[in-house]
Design a protein around this motif. Structure first.
Motif, PDB file in Angstrom:
ATOM      1  N   LEU A 221     -25.524  19.430 -21.310  1.00 22.26           N
ATOM      2  CA  LEU A 221     -25.678  19.410 -19.861  1.00 22.26           C
ATOM      3  C   LEU A 221     -24.377  19.088 -19.131  1.00 22.26           C
ATOM      4  N   MET A 222     -23.272  19.150 -19.849  1.00 19.96           N
ATOM      5  CA  MET A 222     -21.983  18.963 -19.197  1.00 19.96           C
ATOM      6  C   MET A 222     -21.712  20.110 -18.218  1.00 19.96           C
ATOM      7  N   PRO A 223     -20.951  19.861 -17.148  1.00 24.35           N
ATOM      8  CA  PRO A 223     -20.643  20.941 -16.199  1.00 24.35           C
ATOM      9  C   PRO A 223     -19.869  22.070 -16.864  1.00 24.35           C
ATOM     10  N   TYR A 224     -20.073  23.275 -16.357  1.00 23.54           N
ATOM     11  CA  TYR A 224     -19.359  24.436 -16.865  1.00 23.54           C
ATOM     12  C   TYR A 224     -17.916  24.421 -16.359  1.00 23.54           C
ATOM     13  N   CYS A 225     -16.996  24.684 -17.261  1.00 23.60           N
ATOM     14  CA  CYS A 225     -15.580  24.753 -16.900  1.00 23.60           C
ATOM     15  C   CYS A 225     -14.980  26.014 -17.528  1.00 23.60           C
ATOM     16  N   PRO A 226     -14.441  26.940 -16.724  1.00 21.80           N
ATOM     17  CA  PRO A 226     -13.925  28.213 -17.259  1.00 21.80           C
ATOM     18  C   PRO A 226     -12.523  28.107 -17.833  1.00 21.80           C
ATOM     19  N   TYR A 227     -11.910  26.922 -17.807  1.00 21.61           N
ATOM     20  CA  TYR A 227     -10.530  26.783 -18.250  1.00 21.61           C
ATOM     21  C   TYR A 227     -10.465  26.102 -19.613  1.00 21.61           C
ATOM     22  N   MET A 228      -9.322  26.256 -20.264  1.00 22.00           N
ATOM     23  CA  MET A 228      -9.160  25.665 -21.583  1.00 22.00           C
ATOM     24  C   MET A 228      -9.117  24.142 -21.516  1.00 22.00           C
ATOM     25  N   PHE A 229      -8.419  23.610 -20.498  1.00 22.06           N
ATOM     26  CA  PHE A 229      -8.319  22.169 -20.340  1.00 22.06           C
ATOM     27  C   PHE A 229      -8.769  21.786 -18.927  1.00 22.06           C
ATOM     28  N   CYS A 230      -9.790  20.974 -18.830  1.00 20.78           N
ATOM     29  CA  CYS A 230     -10.252  20.507 -17.532  1.00 20.78           C
ATOM     30  C   CYS A 230     -11.131  19.273 -17.744  1.00 20.78           C
ATOM     31  N   TRP A 231     -11.334  18.548 -16.672  1.00 20.48           N
ATOM     32  CA  TRP A 231     -12.193  17.361 -16.723  1.00 20.48           C
ATOM     33  C   TRP A 231     -13.266  17.508 -15.658  1.00 20.48           C
ATOM     34  N   GLU A 232     -14.505  17.318 -16.051  1.00 19.00           N
ATOM     35  CA  GLU A 232     -15.626  17.396 -15.133  1.00 19.00           C
ATOM     36  C   GLU A 232     -16.410  16.095 -15.185  1.00 19.00           C
ATOM     37  N   TRP A 233     -17.083  15.773 -14.087  1.00 16.74           N
ATOM     38  CA  TRP A 233     -17.863  14.545 -13.992  1.00 16.74           C
ATOM     39  C   TRP A 233     -18.966  14.546 -15.053  1.00 16.74           C
ATOM     40  N   PRO A 234     -18.946  13.597 -16.015  1.00 19.21           N
ATOM     41  CA  PRO A 234     -19.853  13.668 -17.169  1.00 19.21           C
ATOM     42  C   PRO A 234     -21.184  12.930 -16.976  1.00 19.21           C
ATOM     43  N   PHE A 235     -21.558  12.631 -15.729  1.00 13.35           N
ATOM     44  CA  PHE A 235     -22.783  11.870 -15.481  1.00 13.35           C
ATOM     45  C   PHE A 235     -23.699  12.623 -14.517  1.00 13.35           C
ATOM     46  N   TYR A 236     -24.969  12.259 -14.528  1.00 21.11           N
ATOM     47  CA  TYR A 236     -25.908  12.743 -13.523  1.00 21.11           C
ATOM     48  C   TYR A 236     -26.723  11.561 -13.009  1.00 21.11           C
ATOM     49  N   HIS A 237     -27.360  11.738 -11.849  1.00 15.00           N
ATOM     50  CA  HIS A 237     -28.119  10.664 -11.220  1.00 15.00           C
ATOM     51  C   HIS A 237     -29.604  10.843 -11.510  1.00 15.00           C
ATOM     52  N   LEU A 238     -30.221   9.783 -12.002  1.00 17.89           N
ATOM     53  CA  LEU A 238     -31.652   9.785 -12.301  1.00 17.89           C
ATOM     54  C   LEU A 238     -32.340   8.744 -11.425  1.00 17.89           C
ATOM     55  N   HIS A 239     -33.324   9.173 -10.657  1.00 10.39           N
ATOM     56  CA  HIS A 239     -34.124   8.277  -9.826  1.00 10.39           C
ATOM     57  C   HIS A 239     -35.435   7.977 -10.540  1.00 10.39           C
ATOM     58  N   SER A 240     -35.877   6.711 -10.500  1.00 12.87           N
ATOM     59  CA  SER A 240     -37.067   6.324 -11.245  1.00 12.87           C
ATOM     60  C   SER A 240     -37.925   5.352 -10.445  1.00 12.87           C
ATOM     61  N   ILE A 241     -39.234   5.429 -10.685  1.00 16.39           N
ATOM     62  CA  ILE A 241     -40.168   4.427 -10.194  1.00 16.39           C
ATOM     63  C   ILE A 241     -40.911   3.853 -11.396  1.00 16.39           C
ATOM     64  N   GLU A 242     -41.244   2.571 -11.312  1.00 15.33           N
ATOM     65  CA  GLU A 242     -41.907   1.890 -12.421  1.00 15.33           C
ATOM     66  C   GLU A 242     -43.094   1.077 -11.936  1.00 15.33           C
ATOM     67  N   LEU A 243     -44.144   1.070 -12.715  1.00 15.38           N
ATOM     68  CA  LEU A 243     -45.317   0.222 -12.501  1.00 15.38           C
ATOM     69  C   LEU A 243     -45.566  -0.543 -13.788  1.00 15.38           C
ATOM     70  N   SER A 244     -45.858  -1.838 -13.679  1.00 12.67           N
ATOM     71  CA  SER A 244     -46.072  -2.617 -14.895  1.00 12.67           C
ATOM     72  C   SER A 244     -47.053  -3.759 -14.654  1.00 12.67           C
ATOM     73  N   ALA A 245     -47.579  -4.264 -15.770  1.00 15.34           N
ATOM     74  CA  ALA A 245     -48.474  -5.420 -15.754  1.00 15.34           C
ATOM     75  C   ALA A 245     -47.933  -6.453 -16.736  1.00 15.34           C
ATOM     76  N   ILE A 246     -48.041  -7.727 -16.372  1.00 15.90           N
ATOM     77  CA  ILE A 246     -47.524  -8.828 -17.188  1.00 15.90           C
ATOM     78  C   ILE A 246     -48.667  -9.753 -17.557  1.00 15.90           C
ATOM     79  N   TYR A 247     -48.798 -10.028 -18.858  1.00 17.38           N
ATOM     80  CA  TYR A 247     -49.823 -10.959 -19.329  1.00 17.38           C
ATOM     81  C   TYR A 247     -49.150 -12.229 -19.834  1.00 17.38           C
ATOM     82  N   PRO A 248     -49.499 -13.403 -19.294  1.00 21.58           N
ATOM     83  CA  PRO A 248     -48.867 -14.654 -19.730  1.00 21.58           C
ATOM     84  C   PRO A 248     -49.544 -15.217 -20.982  1.00 21.58           C
TER      85      PRO A 248
END
Length: 223
Positions: free
Chosen positions: A40-67
């Motif tokens: 899933l790295m960005p496409y780069c048409p050149y032999m040597f290049c640097w592209e941003w190697p991260f993506y943003h993931l948004h998440s929601i969570e629901l949980s229950a806690i038992y003591p």
């Protein structure tokens, strides 16, 4: 995906209280800066290049806690995350089809949907805690074959482990908890509906590893 351990006051659990009253609950949001992985790295048409190697993931969570008592317990949660990746290079290969030679481009644009089930211990006196999650990712995207684009669904499953640091703010019976988590994941593709697997079967490498930050709200629970 990450679950944060939201806490109640220490003390022995009252065995006369029904189970549903002992449980406390939490809801939260996190934003993650995740490693793309090789496919899933960005496409780069050149032999040597640097592209941003991260993506943003948004998440929601629901949980229950038992003591369990003495300020200790267990948390079980479910989470859902989503991300959009537009410029992944995917893979590239030339194969020989029955009627012609066809160049296959794997340039991949996709909506990622992650699903997690997380189990973690918690302790009222600890502000740095580990967690373990069972993960699934559905990648709904488009892959290129020659000049044609095909909709493709790819499903991966695996495990995610990490550690979370957090701080509690108590407001009456509600606890507000900002947190920061570091996670490492391993997922393996188990199914896809790619239209050219007859000639060339290629699995997609997906990563949920990264740094997450967010906030949770905990409420409920009678000791």
């Amino acid at each position: 995906m990450v679950m944060v351990f939201l806490l109640l006051s220490a003390g022995e659990v009252n065995q006369d209280v029904p189970l549903w009253k002992k449980l406390s609950y939490s809801i939260g949001y996190s934003g993650g800066l995740c490693w793309r992985g090789k496919d899933l790295m960005p496409y780069c048409p050149y032999m040597f290049c640097w592209e941003w190697p991260f993506y943003h993931l948004h998440s929601i969570e629901l949980s229950a806690i038992y003591p369990f008592g003495n300020g200790e317990g267990i948390e079980v949660g479910v989470g859902y995350g989503w991300a959009r990746i537009e410029d992944a290079k995917g893979w590239f290969k030339v194969v020989y089809l029955p009627d012609d030679t066809m160049r296959l481009h794997g340039w991949f644009s996709a909506n990622l949907h992650s699903f997690t089930i997380t189990v973690s211990p918690w302790n009222d006196e600890v502000f740095l805690k580990p967690f373990l999650s069972l993960c699934g990712v559905l990648a709904k995207g488009s892959e290129n074959r020659g000049s044609l684009w095909f909709p493709v669904n790819r499903v991966s499953i695996g495990l995610e482990a990490g550690i979370t640091g957090f701080y509690k703010f108590r407001l009456s019976r509600v606890i507000i908890t900002p947190f920061l988590s570091f996670t490492f994941s391993y997922l393996r593709e188990v199914w896809n509906d790619s239209p050219w697997n007859e000639y060339w079967e290629k699995t997609l490498s997906v990563s949920l590893s990264g740094l997450y930050g967010g906030i949770k709200i905990n409420f409920g629970g009678v000791r």
